[in-house]
Design an enzyme around this catalytic site. Sequence first.
Site, mmCIF file in Angstrom:
data_model
loop_
_atom_site.group_PDB
_atom_site.id
_atom_site.type_symbol
_atom_site.label_atom_id
_atom_site.label_comp_id
_atom_site.label_asym_id
_atom_site.label_seq_id
_atom_site.Cartn_x
_atom_site.Cartn_y
_atom_site.Cartn_z
ATOM 1 N N SER A 198 0.797 -1.168 -0.128
ATOM 2 C CA SER A 198 -0.172 0.074 -0.118
ATOM 3 C C SER A 198 1.136 1.281 0.193
ATOM 4 O O SER A 198 1.735 1.403 -0.805
ATOM 5 C CB SER A 198 -1.034 -0.092 1.079
ATOM 6 O OG SER A 198 -2.057 0.917 0.923
ATOM 7 N N ASP A 202 -10.128 -5.051 -4.051
ATOM 8 C CA ASP A 202 -9.590 -4.160 -3.075
ATOM 9 C C ASP A 202 -10.586 -2.904 -2.857
ATOM 10 O O ASP A 202 -10.773 -2.093 -3.928
ATOM 11 C CB ASP A 202 -8.184 -3.549 -3.805
ATOM 12 C CG ASP A 202 -7.420 -2.658 -2.848
ATOM 13 O OD1 ASP A 202 -7.914 -2.084 -1.937
ATOM 14 O OD2 ASP A 202 -5.996 -2.602 -2.794
ATOM 15 N N HIS A 252 -7.776 -5.756 -0.244
ATOM 16 C CA HIS A 252 -6.480 -4.911 -0.022
ATOM 17 C C HIS A 252 -5.352 -5.487 0.556
ATOM 18 O O HIS A 252 -4.217 -5.198 0.175
ATOM 19 C CB HIS A 252 -7.005 -3.592 0.606
ATOM 20 C CG HIS A 252 -5.938 -2.731 0.875
ATOM 21 N ND1 HIS A 252 -5.309 -1.984 -0.424
ATOM 22 C CD2 HIS A 252 -5.265 -2.178 2.037
ATOM 23 C CE1 HIS A 252 -4.401 -1.047 0.028
ATOM 24 N NE2 HIS A 252 -4.221 -1.063 1.503
#
Length: 231
Positions: A89, A182, A212
């Site tokens: 991320s 996600d 995610h």
Amino acid sequence: MTDLAHHHTPGRGPTLIFLPGYASDMQGTKALALEAWARGQGRAFLRFDYRGCGQTPGAFEDFTLADWRDDVLAMIDIVQGPVVLVGSSMGGWLMLLAAKARPERIAGLVGIAAAPDFTDWGFTTEEKLALLNEGRLERPSPYGPAPTVYTRAFWMAGEANRVMHGAIPIDAPVRLLHGMADADVPYMRSIHLAQQLRSADVQLSLVKDGDHRLSREGDLARLIGAIEDIA
């Protein structure tokens, strides 16, 4: 900045360095699973906490993307030889910034739901105005009872360190993994990133039912496979 909390597993290189996501730490499923795998394979591995996160001292809201980029560089500088950065991320944004700053040290990059420039596309106009006017924004977190906090300083540092405005001058091999389910970072962001990277050796794996985190057993196997492919 070697006072950053970190765990270094010695082994053969290149050293794998795991970069957590926003407000995350080195105790996550992916970091621990990769450490166990690296130890079993005799590979060098390092996981750490950014300033204000996990076991590293400091107040979370006092630090920004630029500070955490510097933390990544500090960790690169305490190990010898080439490194493979594995960014989750926001860690996927930081790995790009670090690779631009230390190109001679980078053997490869692996992004998991990489989120470069999320200060640009990850906030509504109303949220950006709230950050600028009030200096702070809270959002409910799907991962725990405490809200996720963003600051004006973090947002401004993010805007100053955007990388998706043109070709990204990184020539190392890159592997990107992204779940198509996600809810936090649209998988189209990784498609766009693959297009922007200058390296010709870029591969993107989409997981149709992946979320995610991509922390399921099959997701971790894909991640390890991507690392093996370039490390």
